[in-house]
Design an enzyme around this catalytic site. Sequence first.
Site, PDB file in Angstrom:
ATOM      1  N   GLU A  94       0.697  -1.161   0.029  1.00 48.29           N
ATOM      2  CA  GLU A  94       0.061   0.079  -0.036  1.00 48.29           C
ATOM      3  C   GLU A  94       0.960   1.324  -0.003  1.00 48.29           C
ATOM      4  O   GLU A  94       1.638   1.487   1.062  1.00 48.29           O
ATOM      5  CB  GLU A  94      -0.925   0.132   1.418  1.00 48.29           C
ATOM      6  CG  GLU A  94      -1.690  -1.218   1.211  1.00 48.29           C
ATOM      7  CD  GLU A  94      -2.424  -1.712   2.603  1.00 48.29           C
ATOM      8  OE1 GLU A  94      -2.098  -0.808   3.495  1.00 48.29           O
ATOM      9  OE2 GLU A  94      -3.277  -2.675   2.865  1.00 48.29           O
TER      10      GLU A  94
ATOM     11  N   LEU B 274      -5.971  -1.232  -0.588  1.00 51.41           N
ATOM     12  CA  LEU B 274      -5.821  -1.541   1.103  1.00 51.41           C
ATOM     13  C   LEU B 274      -6.453  -2.739   1.441  1.00 51.41           C
ATOM     14  O   LEU B 274      -7.499  -2.808   1.783  1.00 51.41           O
ATOM     15  CB  LEU B 274      -6.558  -0.372   1.862  1.00 51.41           C
ATOM     16  CG  LEU B 274      -6.074   1.245   1.726  1.00 51.41           C
ATOM     17  CD1 LEU B 274      -6.521   2.028   2.521  1.00 51.41           C
ATOM     18  CD2 LEU B 274      -4.618   1.308   1.651  1.00 51.41           C
TER      19      LEU B 274
ATOM     20  N   GLU C  57      -4.917  -6.151   3.058  1.00 49.14           N
ATOM     21  CA  GLU C  57      -3.712  -7.238   3.217  1.00 49.14           C
ATOM     22  C   GLU C  57      -3.715  -8.583   2.890  1.00 49.14           C
ATOM     23  O   GLU C  57      -2.722  -8.990   2.402  1.00 49.14           O
ATOM     24  CB  GLU C  57      -3.341  -7.083   4.741  1.00 49.14           C
ATOM     25  CG  GLU C  57      -2.703  -5.828   5.249  1.00 49.14           C
ATOM     26  CD  GLU C  57      -3.828  -4.400   5.433  1.00 49.14           C
ATOM     27  OE1 GLU C  57      -4.923  -4.859   5.098  1.00 49.14           O
ATOM     28  OE2 GLU C  57      -3.126  -3.385   5.223  1.00 49.14           O
TER      29      GLU C  57
ATOM     30  N   PHE D 249       1.826  -1.866   8.461  1.00 50.62           N
ATOM     31  CA  PHE D 249       2.227  -2.170  10.016  1.00 50.62           C
ATOM     32  C   PHE D 249       1.945  -3.508  10.380  1.00 50.62           C
ATOM     33  O   PHE D 249       0.858  -4.189   9.735  1.00 50.62           O
ATOM     34  CB  PHE D 249       1.427  -1.188  11.147  1.00 50.62           C
ATOM     35  CG  PHE D 249       1.646   0.173  11.066  1.00 50.62           C
ATOM     36  CD1 PHE D 249       2.484   0.730  11.811  1.00 50.62           C
ATOM     37  CD2 PHE D 249       1.078   1.099   9.901  1.00 50.62           C
ATOM     38  CE1 PHE D 249       3.024   1.992  11.784  1.00 50.62           C
ATOM     39  CE2 PHE D 249       1.490   2.450   9.835  1.00 50.62           C
ATOM     40  CZ  PHE D 249       2.207   2.936  10.892  1.00 50.62           C
TER      41      PHE D 249
ATOM     42  N   HIS E 152      -0.816  -0.344  15.620  1.00 51.34           N
ATOM     43  CA  HIS E 152       0.542   0.160  15.079  1.00 51.34           C
ATOM     44  C   HIS E 152       1.699  -0.161  15.942  1.00 51.34           C
ATOM     45  O   HIS E 152       2.939   0.163  15.505  1.00 51.34           O
ATOM     46  CB  HIS E 152       0.481   1.472  15.001  1.00 51.34           C
ATOM     47  CG  HIS E 152      -0.689   1.751  13.992  1.00 51.34           C
ATOM     48  ND1 HIS E 152      -1.950   1.771  14.064  1.00 51.34           N
ATOM     49  CD2 HIS E 152      -0.461   2.588  12.717  1.00 51.34           C
ATOM     50  CE1 HIS E 152      -2.734   2.134  13.232  1.00 51.34           C
ATOM     51  NE2 HIS E 152      -1.827   2.612  12.137  1.00 51.34           N
TER      52      HIS E 152
END
Lengths: 399, 327
Positions: free
Chosen positions: B29, B58, B60, B83, B129
């Site tokens: 991304e 977006l 994953e 992340f 995060h």
Amino acid sequence: MRVFNLPDLGEGLAEAKIREWYVKAGDSVHVDQPLLAVETAKAMVEIPSPNQGKIANLHAKTGVMVQTGAPLISFHLDEVVEHNQATVVGQLSHSETILENEPDIKPKTAMSTYSKRVQATPKVRQLAQSLKIDLSQVTPSSPHQHITLEDVRAHAKQNHPPLKATANRDIWLRSIPHTSEDLHGARRTMAHVMQSANQQVVLTSLFDDADITALNTPLDGKPRFRGLTLKLIRAMQDACQEMPALNAHFDAENLQRHLFKQINLGIAIDSPQGLFVPVIQNVGSYSDQVLCTKLAQLKSLAENAAFPANLLKHATITLSNIGTIAGRYATPIVVPPTVAIVAVGKVRDKLQWDSITQKCCCHFKLPLSLSFDHRAVTGSEAAYFLKAMITSLAALGDT
Amino acid sequence: MKAITLVEAVNQALDYEMSADESIVLLGEDIAKNGGVFRATLDLFDKFGAERVLDTPLAESMIAGIAIGMASQGLKPVAEFQFMGFIYSAFDHIISHASRLRNRTRGRLTCPVVYRAPYGGGIHAPEHHSESTEALFAHIPGLRVVIPSSPARAYGLLLAAIRNPDPVIFLEPKRLYRLFKQVVPNTGQALPLDCCFTLMPGDDITLVTWGAMVYETMLAAKQLGETQGIHCEVIDVATIKPLDMEMIIHSVQKTGRCIIIHEAARNCGVGAEIAANLAEHALMSLLAPVQRITGYDTIMPYYRLEKHYMPSVNKIVHTAQEMMEFV
């Protein structure tokens, strides 16, 4: 310039009254530093700084009601070096610190050179600790070189050396600057002999002074006592004759004492290498002159720390002259199998009332400390010995 | 030569290997035109073009799946998750397929993919995060888990990860991304993927760590050496899976004491695996119980508390002192 407007301090609060400013124009502030206190409809609230920088202007005075969203403070912002770190969340710490180049990144090479620790399970270590056994002294019996519980028990049955200094103390020692050395030679012997003597002997000490005024042969108005060591030896000879119990050896195992006619006098001599106690065999057989020569020889040998071993044996009683530096009395340690030692302190002068002449006059006193092994010598024997020495020293001045 | 940061070393390794090997493709991304959320892929789009540096939606799960497809058909994808906390929706692809492709096809297909992700706390980021969940991947057979802790190791280990024929989870401690610099010659020299790195030799106590905690551990080791005379051997595990226990055991047999320091939560962390191995293979050498200094068994807190969550230099120093006094 950045203008900070009064934020909504609650849920839909329209205004707030300024109660106190903690800062003024020109002050430098950092993020989260409290700037002012305001009173809302609900509570007193402190407002922290949203920026780091210098305050340019305060837009409202104390006591004024400010509408939510109205200008509150203007800042001159500190110039921030922009790094292209881009992240949409969080803040990366940034520094120009340069790391050293990588250390050895072929780690396996280091693995050939290490010494394995003693191999033992915690249970074995616990047993060893409770028995005060140093595991490095135990021979492992298992084919894997592990020390077993049986190995420790077997070792415990033998005489084992005491546990070394604990790791605890070792660690403390590392934290302060110091020098370490292994004791050797006379200093090492001293440590062994003194420790063992202190454990065995029932030490008792007796103190008194000998009046040696008569021995004074002043030089340039200053008192001088020539050949004092020689005279002390002669006085000890006299005292031994009076009280042979102190010129003796004590055999603790068989509870015997051996009384000697001959006096082998140990003379304690300090040297930088440690303590030496050379022995003059049969002091009574020497003339004053020969004895003086012998004493001088011992002194020079001590300076070189070069006593032949046979010179350090078979003392029957010991003399220690501690008094040339400082100190009046001491409790010298009796080294078995001997039973007595005399320590001599520093000569001092003392005013003394003479009831015959009705005058005060100056006397010179020599402090004597007699230590004896109470297993072998009685208190009165020691006292008679000391008294004989004092009498003898006083009398020697008259001759 | 110019010193570079850890994130720049990642960029340098990608650049070097993409120049050397045309089968390498980057995807993730915002990694192409934007250069990545942390700028790890800066300028690579301009240099290698849209066919080799791909911006993805977006998603994953999709990133992980596409990468497996590419890898099975001769490409060498390096996929970025922004992340580590976003990686869970990609688990199915990574665990069910990437890790198993070689075994499933009896070796006819391999899966030479590298999944890169910034991980760990300490940058004041919000939820999702800041976590360190390396143990989740270390548990899965067929995956390698690699965590560099310096620019030089980031460069050498990433090269090795890309060249490795099987899937590698490459976790970058983002707190260290720009915390220091190092001169890293751009020679294309890879580092071994199956060994630890001894960063400091010592006889008293072994400190085993990885990722951003290497930083605190080194500070603690220096402090212990300078002020207490306690000489620590510091080992950067670097490759969490497969674990180079040989080197750690060797060190602990020498020192007799071991502290494992990791940022991840304690329960079932990689520290537990290391401690279990030491109990099996180094018990006879231990002078004190193996200790772990770790994050707490809670969700990684919001950033005002994250400092309290992560192991501190003081905690390491204190624990080391206690261990030295144990016997």
